[in-house]
Design a protein around this motif. Structure first.
Motif, mmCIF file in Angstrom:
data_model
loop_
_atom_site.group_PDB
_atom_site.id
_atom_site.type_symbol
_atom_site.label_atom_id
_atom_site.label_comp_id
_atom_site.label_asym_id
_atom_site.label_seq_id
_atom_site.Cartn_x
_atom_site.Cartn_y
_atom_site.Cartn_z
ATOM 1 N N GLU A 223 0.858 -1.174 0.000
ATOM 2 C CA GLU A 223 0.000 0.000 0.000
ATOM 3 C C GLU A 223 0.899 1.230 0.000
ATOM 4 N N PHE A 224 0.539 2.183 -0.830
ATOM 5 C CA PHE A 224 1.291 3.424 -0.950
ATOM 6 C C PHE A 224 0.409 4.603 -0.527
ATOM 7 N N ALA A 225 1.040 5.631 -0.015
ATOM 8 C CA ALA A 225 0.361 6.882 0.287
ATOM 9 C C ALA A 225 0.758 7.916 -0.758
ATOM 10 N N LEU A 226 -0.189 8.746 -1.131
ATOM 11 C CA LEU A 226 0.092 9.833 -2.064
ATOM 12 C C LEU A 226 0.760 10.970 -1.295
ATOM 13 N N ILE A 227 1.951 11.362 -1.740
ATOM 14 C CA ILE A 227 2.722 12.417 -1.072
ATOM 15 C C ILE A 227 2.863 13.595 -2.029
ATOM 16 N N PRO A 228 2.025 14.630 -1.898
ATOM 17 C CA PRO A 228 2.168 15.804 -2.767
ATOM 18 C C PRO A 228 3.492 16.511 -2.482
ATOM 19 N N GLY A 229 4.101 17.051 -3.546
ATOM 20 C CA GLY A 229 5.416 17.663 -3.385
ATOM 21 C C GLY A 229 5.409 19.166 -3.570
ATOM 22 N N GLY A 230 6.287 19.636 -4.471
ATOM 23 C CA GLY A 230 6.444 21.066 -4.693
ATOM 24 C C GLY A 230 7.529 21.652 -3.818
ATOM 25 N N GLU A 231 7.524 22.956 -3.662
ATOM 26 C CA GLU A 231 8.502 23.623 -2.795
ATOM 27 C C GLU A 231 8.022 23.523 -1.356
ATOM 28 N N VAL A 232 8.859 22.967 -0.501
ATOM 29 C CA VAL A 232 8.482 22.734 0.892
ATOM 30 C C VAL A 232 9.622 23.176 1.802
ATOM 31 N N ALA A 233 9.267 23.487 3.033
ATOM 32 C CA ALA A 233 10.255 23.858 4.050
ATOM 33 C C ALA A 233 10.583 22.628 4.883
ATOM 34 N N LEU A 234 11.873 22.332 5.005
ATOM 35 C CA LEU A 234 12.318 21.181 5.784
ATOM 36 C C LEU A 234 13.313 21.639 6.849
ATOM 37 N N GLY A 235 13.731 20.687 7.680
ATOM 38 C CA GLY A 235 14.723 21.001 8.691
ATOM 39 C C GLY A 235 14.102 21.594 9.944
ATOM 40 N N PHE A 236 14.970 21.968 10.863
ATOM 41 C CA PHE A 236 14.513 22.441 12.170
ATOM 42 C C PHE A 236 15.283 23.688 12.570
#
Length: 265
Positions: free
Chosen positions: A58-71
């Motif tokens: 089973e897979f989940a749909l993961i929308p992407g694009g420009e995202v903020a990561l890190g802490f």
């Protein structure tokens, strides 16, 4: 809207019928079927959660694009109790800095903006059946690949800027291992069973990072509550564990580690 244009921001703006159409499009492209489509509350707004069945996975749909990561350790406001718990651990010689904020700055990836593709990601991580160097070829034979570190982190946090995927706090009266009622046992916002077991350690295409756990090191070491929970932090990369996994000693223990297959769209 096509899947190629599907950013997390756009995905969150869709109504349920539009989300259903894109979910069906993703399932057809993957050669699978939509197994579930539900709407959950995430970061104060609705978020559609899609699972697609393809074969035994089973897979989940993961929308992407420009995202903020890190802490952002400097701008972080610590919930009550975490800093005191870390101070007790530091007195015993554990940790990577004089206080919790300094420790987080050393062990978590820094705040940054990246662009990631929209993908399908396995709901469950899978134990390796070959040494890390041979795993990409095995997945490629099924039309799959290993996620990048950025993809893993984005899929885990789902846009949350908190320390953990569920928030900034963690239980201080227990450690995550053996706790069946803690926040780590719930599916994340995208429906993934992720960052839930510190004994697990998920590999990505980045040989300098291991995600979602530290192989049980923090639990076995008796480091204290906060340090036992931190391997589940979204931005945690465990470089020391990564060095072991990809070194000569890790080749003999590859079955103890896992990865989370990705199906490109």
């Amino acid at each position: 809207m096509s899947l190629a244009d599907l950013s997390l921001t756009r995905w969150r703006s869709l109504d349920l019928p539009a989300a259903r159409r894109l979910a069906q499009q993703a399932a057809e492209r993957a050669g699978g079927q939509v197994a579930a489509l539900e709407t959950v509350e995430h970061l104060g707004a609705p978020l559609h959660r899609v699972r697609i069945a393809r074969g035994e996975r089973e897979f989940a749909l993961i929308p992407g694009g420009e995202v903020a990561l890190g802490f952002d350790a400097d701008g972080w406001r610590s919930p009550p109790g975490l800093e005191a718990d870390y101070a007790e651990s530091a007195e015993q010689g554990y940790g990577c800095g004089p206080d919790l904020r300094a420790h987080l700055a050393q062990v978590l990836s820094p705040r940054r903006n990246v662009t990631v593709p929209t993908v399908l990601m396995a709901v469950e991580a899978e134990k390796l059946t070959a040494p890390p160097a041979g795993t990409p070829a095995l997945l490629a034979a099924e039309g799959l690949r290993v996620p990048s570190s950025d993809e893993w982190e984005h899929a885990c946090g789902a846009g949350a800027r908190t320390l953990f995927r569920w928030g900034d706090a963690c239980p201080l009266d227990r450690i995550p291992y053996g706790d069946d009622s803690g926040p780590h046992q719930q599916p994340n916002a995208f429906g993934l069973h992720i960052a839930h077991d510190t004994y697990d350690a998920e590999l990505t295409s980045d040989t300098g990072a291991v995600h979602g756990g530290d192989g049980g090191e923090s639990v076995c070491g008796g480091y204290g509550a906060v340090l036992a929970w931190l391997p589940l932090a979204t931005a945690q990369r465990n470089p020391a564990m990564a060095e072991f996994v990809h070194g000569p000693d890790g080749e003999e223990m590859y079955e103890e580690f896992s990865t989370r297959p990705v199906l490109p769209l």
